[in-house]
Design an enzyme around this catalytic site. Sequence first.
Site, PDB file in Angstrom:
ATOM      1  N   ASP A 181       0.851  -1.184   0.000  1.00  0.00           N
ATOM      2  CA  ASP A 181       0.000   0.000   0.000  1.00  0.00           C
ATOM      3  C   ASP A 181       0.890   1.237   0.000  1.00  0.00           C
ATOM      4  OD1 ASP A 181      -2.322   1.445  -0.054  1.00  0.00           O
ATOM      5  OD2 ASP A 181      -2.802   1.209   2.066  1.00  0.00           O
ATOM      6  N   GLU A 230       2.101   3.910  -4.077  1.00  0.00           N
ATOM      7  CA  GLU A 230       1.603   2.533  -4.217  1.00  0.00           C
ATOM      8  C   GLU A 230       2.551   1.685  -5.055  1.00  0.00           C
ATOM      9  OE1 GLU A 230      -3.133   3.725  -3.886  1.00  0.00           O
ATOM     10  OE2 GLU A 230      -2.127   3.660  -5.837  1.00  0.00           O
ATOM     11  N   ASP A 279      -5.048  -2.802  -2.603  1.00  0.00           N
ATOM     12  CA  ASP A 279      -6.343  -2.140  -2.734  1.00  0.00           C
ATOM     13  C   ASP A 279      -6.307  -1.019  -3.761  1.00  0.00           C
ATOM     14  OD1 ASP A 279      -5.635   0.425  -1.342  1.00  0.00           O
ATOM     15  OD2 ASP A 279      -5.417  -0.892   0.380  1.00  0.00           O
ATOM     16  N   ASP A 314      -1.173  -0.999   5.018  1.00  0.00           N
ATOM     17  CA  ASP A 314      -1.694   0.343   5.258  1.00  0.00           C
ATOM     18  C   ASP A 314      -1.079   0.964   6.514  1.00  0.00           C
ATOM     19  OD1 ASP A 314      -3.987   2.445   4.980  1.00  0.00           O
ATOM     20  OD2 ASP A 314      -4.185   1.676   7.020  1.00  0.00           O
ATOM     21  N   HIS A 321     -16.846 -18.976 -31.304  1.00  0.00           N
ATOM     22  CA  HIS A 321     -16.516 -18.012 -32.347  1.00  0.00           C
ATOM     23  C   HIS A 321     -17.770 -17.451 -33.003  1.00  0.00           C
ATOM     24  CE1 HIS A 321     -17.699 -20.915 -35.426  1.00  0.00           C
ATOM     25  NE2 HIS A 321     -17.087 -21.835 -34.679  1.00  0.00           N
ATOM     26  N   GLU A 340     -11.686 -27.581 -33.050  1.00  0.00           N
ATOM     27  CA  GLU A 340     -12.931 -28.326 -33.196  1.00  0.00           C
ATOM     28  C   GLU A 340     -12.637 -29.768 -33.604  1.00  0.00           C
ATOM     29  OE1 GLU A 340     -15.738 -29.315 -32.402  1.00  0.00           O
ATOM     30  OE2 GLU A 340     -17.026 -27.667 -33.086  1.00  0.00           O
TER      31      GLU A 340
END
Length: 454
Positions: free
Chosen positions: A12, A53, A84, A133, A258, A334
């Site tokens: 933080d 941060e 956060d 924090d 698709h 496929e």
Amino acid sequence: MTPPRQLVVEADGGSRGNPGPAGYGAVVVDPATGETLAEAAEYIGIATNNVAEYKGLIAGLKAARALVPDASADDALRVRVRMDSKLVVEQMSGRWKIKHPDMKPLAAEAGRVLPPSAVTYEWIPRERNKHADRLANEAMDAGRRGEQWDPSASTAALDIARPSVAAALPPVSGPPGDATAGAARARAARASRPSAGAAAGAATAAPPTDTEAASVTGAAPTAGTAPERAAVPAAAPQVGWGTAPDLGAPATFVLLRHGETALTPEKRFSGSGGTDPELSAAGRRQAEAIARSLAARGTIQEVVSSPLRRCRETADAVAARLGLEVRIDEGLRETDFGAWEGLTFAEVRERHGSDLDAWLASEEAAPTGGGESFAEVTRRVAAARDRLVARHAGRTVLLVTHVTPIKILVRLALGAPPESLFRMELSAASVSAVAYYADGNASLRLLNDTSHLR
């Protein structure tokens, strides 16, 4: 082979003024026990919240690296970063572009600390990021006194009753089971070992203290700061259907069929052994519609596609909108329908009736002319699923593929019999979703959603 070390980094940063006096805090946690392994904090002078941060993130990653001698090796360490800051998490995850010139060098530095494959990012609410924090606040308080943060005076770890965060890092290997879908099983009891100790601006190992089962919540934050919050005990975890603590973020596969080709409206067999058609004009519009929808949701972290052209074109449209790259996985192609390629069901009935009857009756029967049986395709798709779940644990991945692979993934998630493949409707450009948990359970979350096309 030794499994990678699993660590959690919580970071933080705050600025009292934005820009203003700023500091960061970071903590490295053992995800199995909740034990604090290292802390870092520093007053960085006048800066913005975002700069603080990012600097907290960098310090946390470096602290985690210091705990693992060979951390630079690809398979030595796995780190789940929890912050956060939505901005930092989204930018470092590659979902948001980094436009501010001050952020670009910081993001680049963060990306160099550990191999990119070793780090994943998770946004958490502020009340779950209390430890980092408090460290950031301690650093800013020290700066106000004209000092730097002193680890010996820190009470950040002692003030936080931390639950185990084992759920934060699901295993990176091991295939999921094909059991009936269900909630994740109850796991380890919550525990914490609060501790303290680190050098200013760097991190050192912190000795464990007594275990304490608890959880915390907190008061609302003040904008532009990393305010201190009081810890409030929470109820003990419950065990039972829908109430058990989960096993962390699952690997979530968003399954996108698709867009249309010229063969789609005519309901012709179109597999991997035919002409490999491109998207039609309608299919391109569908691809753009789902791209807009997924961009608005903002949850896709990776895009993986079948190698066939119609899927690659659909995937490219989505990836361009999300700013992501497309990875190709051969296992998502496929079925090879052999001699039935390009024919309608009625035409196959007329020309190859006995082979069609056998195909409808048994998953081991292959189409006429050496195509793939459903059993063969199931083994291929299941192998791709296991590979992708191990590679993308805890992440949300868009798989752009076809009718049969999507139906198989849904069938396996539900533990349904092979004949269930004929009882599902999957429209062109439809979205389905399956979540794969660390205990092997799978949960079908969505099937054949076409709301983005309306």
